[in-house]
Motif scaffolding. Structure first.
Motif, PDB file in Angstrom:
ATOM      1  N   ILE A 129       0.824  -1.208   0.000  1.00  0.00           N
ATOM      2  CA  ILE A 129       0.000   0.000   0.000  1.00  0.00           C
ATOM      3  C   ILE A 129       0.861   1.262   0.000  1.00  0.00           C
ATOM      4  N   THR A 130       2.042   1.198   0.653  1.00  0.00           N
ATOM      5  CA  THR A 130       2.900   2.368   0.781  1.00  0.00           C
ATOM      6  C   THR A 130       3.484   2.783  -0.568  1.00  0.00           C
ATOM      7  N   PHE A 173      -2.978  -2.294  -3.512  1.00  0.00           N
ATOM      8  CA  PHE A 173      -4.102  -1.375  -3.400  1.00  0.00           C
ATOM      9  C   PHE A 173      -3.950  -0.256  -4.431  1.00  0.00           C
ATOM     10  N   ALA A 174      -5.040  -0.009  -5.165  1.00  0.00           N
ATOM     11  CA  ALA A 174      -5.000   0.991  -6.230  1.00  0.00           C
ATOM     12  C   ALA A 174      -6.303   1.783  -6.248  1.00  0.00           C
ATOM     13  N   THR A 187      -9.372  -0.053  -4.318  1.00  0.00           N
ATOM     14  CA  THR A 187      -9.680  -1.481  -4.455  1.00  0.00           C
ATOM     15  C   THR A 187      -8.422  -2.305  -4.265  1.00  0.00           C
ATOM     16  N   CYS A 188      -8.593  -3.490  -3.696  1.00  0.00           N
ATOM     17  CA  CYS A 188      -7.480  -4.401  -3.452  1.00  0.00           C
ATOM     18  C   CYS A 188      -7.463  -5.480  -4.544  1.00  0.00           C
ATOM     19  N   PHE A 189      -6.274  -5.720  -5.104  1.00  0.00           N
ATOM     20  CA  PHE A 189      -6.108  -6.715  -6.154  1.00  0.00           C
ATOM     21  C   PHE A 189      -5.066  -7.750  -5.753  1.00  0.00           C
ATOM     22  N   GLY A 230     -13.919  -1.180  -4.438  1.00  0.00           N
ATOM     23  CA  GLY A 230     -13.986  -0.029  -3.539  1.00  0.00           C
ATOM     24  C   GLY A 230     -13.780  -0.347  -2.070  1.00  0.00           C
ATOM     25  N   TRP A 231     -13.622  -1.633  -1.748  1.00  0.00           N
ATOM     26  CA  TRP A 231     -13.457  -2.041  -0.350  1.00  0.00           C
ATOM     27  C   TRP A 231     -11.999  -1.983   0.138  1.00  0.00           C
ATOM     28  N   GLY A 232     -11.102  -1.579  -0.713  1.00  0.00           N
ATOM     29  CA  GLY A 232      -9.679  -1.715  -0.411  1.00  0.00           C
ATOM     30  C   GLY A 232      -9.233  -1.079   0.882  1.00  0.00           C
TER      31      GLY A 232
END
Length: 390
Positions: A129-130, A173-174, A187-189, A230-232
């Motif tokens: 994420i960073t 996360f993007a 959102t998380c992929f 959108g839950w990321g």
């Protein structure tokens, strides 16, 4: 009535883990120091795997992993106690049978492709994420994912990612909708390395070797979205919340081990005809360290207790992370001071501990971020003073 005692089962597991660490892991510290000073990994991947398998044969596998996935399904408190024991050594060892907690939010096919292999040690993940311009402020990420038919095209860069150079898939996360902000626009992929992202290791002052991850038109199918579109951000906070009290637990274990070293040395080091343990200047450093360690330990266990019992543990976890990381750094500094010049040399492992523990005040939310969150919760009335328990 407050009860701070451990159950017989908790005592047995904690003592068994400590015995394993003392017998199998701590004796490797000399080898790890030698390897690192020669520019080699502290433990080779094969050696780490063999240690994990030895631990598995002893029953130490997947402590926090649910039983239906082959783990022990232990509680958050037990997880914290095991992290404390693991923190008593700087050998880069971790018990196997573990997967990132948010992978359990995946679909059945995602669990089969990513979760189960990660638990079994067949696949390696990293959490990304960073970014260069978004560290503690996770809501400021700029990596974008743009829909293209049934796929998403990801572009951006992540930095300081633990395990990023070794991982074969990334939990990344993007931003998928810049108009919705963090609450609904991230959102998380799940992205396999073979999909095209690349990594470069980042040298640091310690053995920690994070990586920079680069995404250039990386195509990811929609089925690789973890959770919902959108839950990321909520998944990221779930991951970070558990990491905070776990990091603080490791810091407590390291502090206890270091204080043991200082006590032993002070009783044997003679200066001006007396063991330095007899001098008040040394006694106060030892006393202060013990007081601070005990305070940190019980705050860490309180955060774990809240998480285990379904309470909102975020505020207490921030307090635990802050006091745990600061305490560890204060203790290692005192321990080096007690040892004097020899403590500053590479003949002893104290300098290695010194470098290892410094990053704890930065990772999983810096000291400043923890203070910001604690103050905000108090100023906005989310947390009330004088409340005992939840």
């Amino acid at each position: 009535m407050l009860d701070f005692s451990l159950s017989d089962e908790q005592q047995m597991i904690r003592n068994s883990v400590r015995a394993f660490i003392d017998k199998e892991i701590i004796p490797l510290e000399t080898q790890v120091l030698r390897n690192e000073r020669e520019g080699r990994p502290g433990l080779e991947p094969g050696q780490l795997q063999q240690l994990q398998l030895k631990a598995k044969r002893a029953g130490f596998w997947g402590f926090a992993t649910p039983k239906e996935y082959g783990g022990a399904g232990l509680s958050a408190i037990m997880d914290s106690l095991i992290c404390i024991e693991s923190g008593r050594t700087f050998v880069p060892f971790n018990f196997g049978g573990y997967a990132d907690n948010i992978l359990f939010s995946g679909t059945e096919s995602q669990k089969k492709e990513y979760l189960i292999p990660a638990i079994e040690g067949e696949r390696v993940s990293c959490f990304a994420i960073t970014e260069p311009g978004a560290g503690s402020d996770a809501s400021a990420i700029r990596t974008r994912a743009v829909r293209d038919g049934d796929d998403w095209i990801i572009n951006g860069e992540k930095t300081l990612i633990t395990g990023g150079h070794e991982a074969d898939f990334v939990i990344v996360f993007a931003v998928t909708d810049p108009n919705k902000g963090a609450s609904g626009g991230i959102t998380c992929f799940l992205v396999d390395r073979k999909m095209g992202w690349r990594s470069e290791p980042i040298p640091t002052m310690s053995e920690w070797s994070p990586a920079s991850l680069v995404f250039e038109d990386v195509r990811v199918p929609s089925r690789n979205i973890l959770g919902e579109l959108g839950w990321g951000f909520r998944l990221a906070m779930e991951w970070i919340g558990a990491a905070r009290y776990e990091t603080a637990s490791v810091a407590v274990g390291a502090s206890e081990r270091l204080l043991e070293m200082a006590i032993e040395y002070s009783k044997n080091r003679v200066s001006m005809g007396h063991p330095i343990a007899e001098y008040q200047a040394i006694q106060w450093q030892i006393a202060d360290s013990h007081v601070e360690i005990e305070a940190a330990k019980y705050l860490v266990l309180l955060a774990a207790w809240q998480a285990e019992n379904g309470h909102d543990a975020r505020h207490t976890s921030s307090i635990a992370k802050l006091i745990g990381s600061i305490t560890a750094n204060k203790v290692v500094d005192r321990v080096m001071q007690i040892h004097g010049g020899i403590g500053y040399t590479k003949e002893l492992p104290i300098e290695r501990w010194y470098r290892k523990l410094r990053v704890y005040r930065i990772v999983d939310g810096s000291d400043e971020i923890q203070r910001r969150m604690i103050a905000r919760n108090l100023l906005k009335g989310h947390v009330k003073l004088g409340v005992i328990g939840a």
